[in-house]
Design an enzyme around this catalytic site. Structure first.
Site, mmCIF file in Angstrom:
data_model
loop_
_atom_site.group_PDB
_atom_site.id
_atom_site.type_symbol
_atom_site.label_atom_id
_atom_site.label_comp_id
_atom_site.label_asym_id
_atom_site.label_seq_id
_atom_site.Cartn_x
_atom_site.Cartn_y
_atom_site.Cartn_z
ATOM 1 N N VAL A 89 0.860 -1.121 -0.083
ATOM 2 C CA VAL A 89 -0.048 0.190 -0.051
ATOM 3 C C VAL A 89 0.882 1.166 0.269
ATOM 4 C CG1 VAL A 89 -1.350 1.787 1.556
ATOM 5 C CG2 VAL A 89 -1.535 -1.063 1.173
ATOM 6 N N ALA A 134 4.609 4.201 3.079
ATOM 7 C CA ALA A 134 4.121 2.925 2.578
ATOM 8 C C ALA A 134 4.215 1.837 3.635
ATOM 9 C CB ALA A 134 4.888 2.363 1.102
ATOM 10 N N LYS A 135 3.314 0.829 3.086
ATOM 11 C CA LYS A 135 3.997 -0.665 3.391
ATOM 12 C C LYS A 135 3.718 -1.682 2.947
ATOM 13 C CE LYS A 135 4.934 -1.993 8.441
ATOM 14 N NZ LYS A 135 6.147 -0.539 8.883
ATOM 15 N N GLY A 136 3.805 -2.801 3.255
ATOM 16 C CA GLY A 136 3.228 -3.905 2.437
ATOM 17 C C GLY A 136 4.144 -5.784 3.994
ATOM 18 N N ASP A 175 10.144 -5.323 8.921
ATOM 19 C CA ASP A 175 8.899 -5.016 9.813
ATOM 20 C C ASP A 175 9.394 -6.846 10.438
ATOM 21 O OD1 ASP A 175 7.239 -3.121 10.900
ATOM 22 O OD2 ASP A 175 5.792 -4.725 10.156
#
Ligand code: NAD
Length: 445
Positions: A89, A134-136, A175
């Site tokens: 995202v 953002a992050k995944g 993360d």
């Protein structure tokens, strides 16, 4: 030929199933999962209302810009194929390329990734670095995959999302469930497609691949600096304080070690396998060695086993939730007894719990400030990669301290000027910084 299973597979700890549950709220005897992105929107709306901003600009900046979902086939060691779901995202690119980690966990959902991506936008703005958010994530249990399976999963994820990534576009980092090893595979896969090495495509890499000195410790160091500044505000002498930490991975263990070095006495520690307590204080460096060997805090000498949730309600000065979201909720916040909650994790306290903690006069150092040390040094890593020049660890730590202390003071000033919590103040500061850029760029509509 399928690769042989590595010894790594058997060395990984098996998390207890019950502790995988993230936050739930009880409503009329029903348990409903708490929407993590819903929590971010509530935090945003509360702050935006205080700023009286143009509603259409607020709508533009608060919703993720792009959400991508991929189905990833992976050849398993036994020769079969298994499908995994992956997300990326990109919440905002207003202030620069989007930036944010990749999580490997069974609980990953689009809702969670959207929330984590949004928090990245606000976090980068709080520490004033030129990135969006953002992050995944991939829905998987990395502890149950062999090294070869993890590598193939990572490479397939990068390959399927390759158009989204790049040092000027979107830059991942570690993360929960990922670390330098996974970042190394990420960089290699991206570089193979570009036909040359692109170290700036990802941060949190091993040092020899262009990682930054100090990056591994940076989030924990940022938590320590935030707690140190908060203690000054409350006139607490850190050397006579007690603490508890939930989660003893990268963030939890390093923030505990650095605070332990300042004299803080840790009495309760938990991880996904269970929790331990010693009122006389836990030797944190020894516990880190124990966890390296045993992959669990359990079995540590001179500490009794307690129920994991007791850690959140320990009678201490400082509580550091450093595991997952939605741990302190409207249902349990009344039982929290500390003076400072330092959010090492993203989103451990829900908006309902925030209100209760505020009434109890507990100072919450919000995630978008408290754990921003990681993305700050990720930014330094990206800068060093672009210069092809490495800074010393002292220089990295010194610059990190400057950024964290400045951000802490900016947030505290905003909180005092507007008579609000540090969370809402941090959001107000971040929203103002993003909106200013959006207004100057204009909206291409
Ligand atoms: P990690 O995988 O290194 O560690 C996670 C820890 O939490 C492990 O000790 C695990 O056993 C524990 N845990 C998991 N579920 C638990 C539960 N239900 N109860 C108690 N302990 C539990 O991950 P990390 O990198 O330390 O990340 C932790 C949190 O910090 C996440 O919210 C992450 O988004 C956030 N964060 C990480 C970074 C970073 O640089 N690593 C930066 C900013 C924020």
């Amino acid at each position: 030929m399928p690769a042989k299973k590595t010894a790594n597979k058997t060395r990984r700890p098996r998390p207890a199933a019950a502790t995988h549950r993230k936050g739930v709220a009880s409503r009329k005897n029903r348990t409903i999962p708490i929407s993590v992105f819903g929590n971010v929107l509530k935090q945003f709306d509360t702050a935006a209302r205080k700023l009286s901003l143009d509603r259409s600009i607020c709508e533009f900046v608060k919703i993720p810009r792009r959400s991508t979902i991929v189905n990833l086939p992976v050849r398993m060691d036994d020769g079969t194929y298994k499908m995994f779901t992956g997300y990326r995202v990109q919440h905002s690119i207003a202030r620069g390329p989007s930036k944010g980690g990749i999580r490997y966990h069974l609980g990953v959902t689009l809702d969670e990734v959207q929330a984590l991506a949004a928090w990245m936008t606000w976090k980068c703005a709080v520490v004033n670095i030129p990135f969006g958010g953002a992050k995944g994530g991939i829905v998987c249990d990395p502890f149950k995959l062999s090294e070869g399976e993890l590598e193939r999963l990572t490479r397939r994820y990068v390959a399927d999302m390759i158009k989204l990534f790049g040092p000027e576009d979107d830059i991942p980092a570690p993360d929960v469930g990922t670390g330098p090893r996974v970042m190394g595979w990420f960089m290699d896969t991206y570089s193979m497609k570009e036909n040359h090495s692109v170290p700036g495509s990802v941060t949190g890499k091993p040092i020899v691949l262009g990682g930054s000195l100090g990056r591994n410790e940076a989030t924990g160091r940022g938590v320590m600096l935030s707690v140190r500044e908060a203690a000054k505000c409350l006139k607490l002498d850190l050397a006579s304080t007690t603490a508890a930490v939930q989660g003893f991975g990268n963030v939890g263990s390093i923030s505990a070690r650095l605070l332990h070095e300042l004299g803080v006495k840790f009495v309760s520690v938990s991880d996904v396998t269970g929790a331990i307590h010693n009122p006389a204080g836990i030797d944190i460096p020894a516990l880190i060695k124990h966890v390296e060997k045993k992959k669990s805090v359990l079995g540590f000498p001179n500490a009794k086993r307690i129920e994991p949730e007791e850690v959140l309600f320990a009678n201490v000065d400082i509580l550091i939730p450093a595991a997952l979201e939605n741990q302190i909720t409207g249902d349990n916040a009344a039982r929290v007894r500390c003076r400072i909650v330092a959010e090492g994790a993203n989103g451990p306290v829900t908006p309902e719990a925030d209100k209760i903690l505020e009434r109890k006069k507990i100072l919450v150092i919000p995630d978008i400030l408290c754990n921003a040390g990681g993305v700050t040094v990720s930014y330094f890593e990206w800068v060093q990669n672009r210069m092809a020049f490495a800074w010393t660890e002292e220089e990295v730590n010194h610059r990190l301290e400057e950024k964290m202390v400045a951000a802490f003071n900016d947030v505290m000033k905003m909180a005092r000027d507007h008579d609000t919590s540090m969370r809402i103040a941090a959001f107000m500061l971040a929203i103002l910084r993003v909106v200013e850029v959006v207004q100057l760029r204009g909206i291409y509509a």
